[in-house]
Design a protein around this motif. Structure first.
Motif, PDB file in Angstrom:
ATOM      1  N   LEU A  89       0.761  -1.181   0.150  1.00  0.00           N
ATOM      2  CA  LEU A  89      -0.038   0.033  -0.041  1.00  0.00           C
ATOM      3  C   LEU A  89       0.938   1.297   0.081  1.00  0.00           C
ATOM      4  O   LEU A  89       0.499   2.203  -0.723  1.00  0.00           O
ATOM      5  CB  LEU A  89      -0.877   0.039   1.199  1.00  0.00           C
ATOM      6  N   ALA A  90       2.000   1.221   0.875  1.00  0.00           N
ATOM      7  CA  ALA A  90       2.776   2.443   0.897  1.00  0.00           C
ATOM      8  C   ALA A  90       3.323   2.819  -0.647  1.00  0.00           C
ATOM      9  O   ALA A  90       3.324   4.049  -1.084  1.00  0.00           O
ATOM     10  CB  ALA A  90       4.000   2.302   1.650  1.00  0.00           C
ATOM     11  N   PRO A  91       3.923   2.005  -1.287  1.00  0.00           N
ATOM     12  CA  PRO A  91       4.334   2.417  -2.610  1.00  0.00           C
ATOM     13  C   PRO A  91       3.356   2.653  -3.412  1.00  0.00           C
ATOM     14  O   PRO A  91       3.296   3.567  -4.355  1.00  0.00           O
ATOM     15  CB  PRO A  91       5.155   1.243  -2.975  1.00  0.00           C
ATOM     16  N   LEU A  92       2.168   2.027  -3.384  1.00  0.00           N
ATOM     17  CA  LEU A  92       0.919   2.219  -4.229  1.00  0.00           C
ATOM     18  C   LEU A  92       0.650   3.709  -4.247  1.00  0.00           C
ATOM     19  O   LEU A  92       0.458   4.554  -5.070  1.00  0.00           O
ATOM     20  CB  LEU A  92      -0.085   1.389  -3.907  1.00  0.00           C
ATOM     21  N   VAL A  93       0.585   4.229  -2.806  1.00  0.00           N
ATOM     22  CA  VAL A  93      -0.090   5.624  -2.495  1.00  0.00           C
ATOM     23  C   VAL A  93       1.079   6.524  -2.953  1.00  0.00           C
ATOM     24  O   VAL A  93       0.559   7.744  -3.673  1.00  0.00           O
ATOM     25  CB  VAL A  93      -0.125   5.952  -0.868  1.00  0.00           C
TER      26      VAL A  93
END
Length: 374
Positions: A89-93
């Protein structure tokens, strides 16, 4: 020094195929699918070409693909279609990707991360309208919409589903899926104010399912020059026709004269019935030219078909070139594509492999040196 095995991708064919899809899509936006390295055609190259043609968004399977596209300078929305996991989720955001939620599990953490980075993340919801593979059932839909609506740092931008049988024009399934999708998303009028993008049509939906265009379409295989129902689609298509964009060629490595009753290759799967001229090719299952092609496939040499004889091995394949004129080491051999008046398509190879064109293109494109040409 380059490999003797070379895949070339035609920019003009990709542009043409996008134009065919654009014509069929009408007013609907187009989201090209460039997952699986652009179906073996090169994810970033294809995305850049389709962006030049007006693509509204792109579809990938995993977060890592979307991050790679952002690093290459792709600015359009990029939807991560297969869902994701908390660790991604962090790299996605950070990369401003658009997650497709398959259930409400990730909503709290996604909203928290978005808030931490000072962002509002647009999300799409995947509805299982009949595919039976992933997403939420119609009775779970409203609950998930409300969860997104209540998340401070998320905004519902779209809802999608997928056709399981759009390549079968005789099936009533696609009409049922479309009806379920339209009926279920009709609840949005009461749940969500403003515009929400509805998208359902893959290549089969775009070509064959009336009423499936909605707000956006998601062509994949058609952009690369193949009809979703394979050879049947090509046989019944009307102009403008799709153009295959991939060509796979190699070179003759050796030419051998062998006597009658000579066993060839592993297991002597082929024994010559007569004296024969055999060309050795530097290609095999390491290059995606699978063992299932043994004694079944053909290649093009001197503009004519030559049958594959014996077992396809890891890096070598034998073809019978008896009667095809002078064949010498270094001569071009076409495994996929056109040479002279003859053509071998991914649909034909797929029939030999007992699979579909999608797999053929991914295998050849992802396992060989690849070059974009005009």
């Amino acid at each position: 020094m380059r490999s003797l095995n070379r895949v070339t991708i035609s920019r003009s064919a990709l542009e043409h195929n996008y134009g065919v899809c654009r014509q069929l899509a009408g007013d609907a936006a187009i989201m090209p699918l460039v997952k699986a390295d652009g179906y073996g055609h090169g994810q970033v190259d294809c995305a850049r070409i389709f962006a030049e043609q007006g693509a509204a968004a792109f579809g990938v399977a995993e977060v890592v693909e979307g991050v790679r596209m952002r690093q290459a300078g792709i600015t359009q929305p990029i939807l991560v279609l297969a869902g994701t996991v908390p660790q991604a989720l962090a790299p996605l955001v950070e990369a401003d990707l658009t997650p497709v939620l398959v259930d409400p599990f990730l909503v709290p953490e996604l909203s928290r991360l978005a808030g931490k980075l000072g962002k509002i993340v647009e999300v799409h919801i995947k509805l299982d309208a009949g595919m039976g593979r992933q997403g939420m059932l119609p009775e779970e839909f409203a609950t998930t919409v409300r969860a997104v609506q209540q998340a401070e740092h998320l905004r519902l931008a779209g809802v999608m589903a997928h056709f399981p049988m759009a390549d079968d024009r005789q099936s009533s399934n696609s009409a049922d899926v479309l009806r379920t999708f339209v009926d279920t998303t009709g609840q949005l009028r009461q749940l969500i104010p403003g515009k929400c993008c509805l998208h359902l049509a893959n290549s089969g939906g775009l070509f064959y399912v009336a009423g499936a265009r909605l707000d956006m379409v998601r062509p994949g295989i058609a952009l690369y020059g193949y009809y979703p129902d394979g050879r049947a689609g090509r046989a019944t298509a009307e102009p403008p026709f799709l153009r295959p964009a991939m060509r796979f060629a190699t070179q003759v490595l050796q030419v051998r004269q062998v006597p009658a009753e000579k066993g060839l290759g592993y297991s002597h799967l082929h024994v010559t019935a007569r004296p024969a001229t055999i060309a050795v090719l530097p290609v095999g299952y390491d290059d995606g030219y699978l063992r299932s092609l043994s004694n079944r496939a053909s290649v093009l040499i001197n503009g004519k078909r030559a049958p594959v004889v014996g077992r396809v091995s890891m890096n070598l394949t034998l073809v019978d070139v008896t009667g095809l004129g002078a064949v010498r080491p270094g001569d071009e051999v076409v495994l996929l594509g056109r040479q002279g008046e003859e053509e071998i398509t991914a649909d034909e190879i797929a029939a030999w492999m007992d699979t579909i064109s999608y797999e053929v293109l991914c295998l050849f494109g992802n396992l060989n040196d690849r070059e974009l040409v005009a």
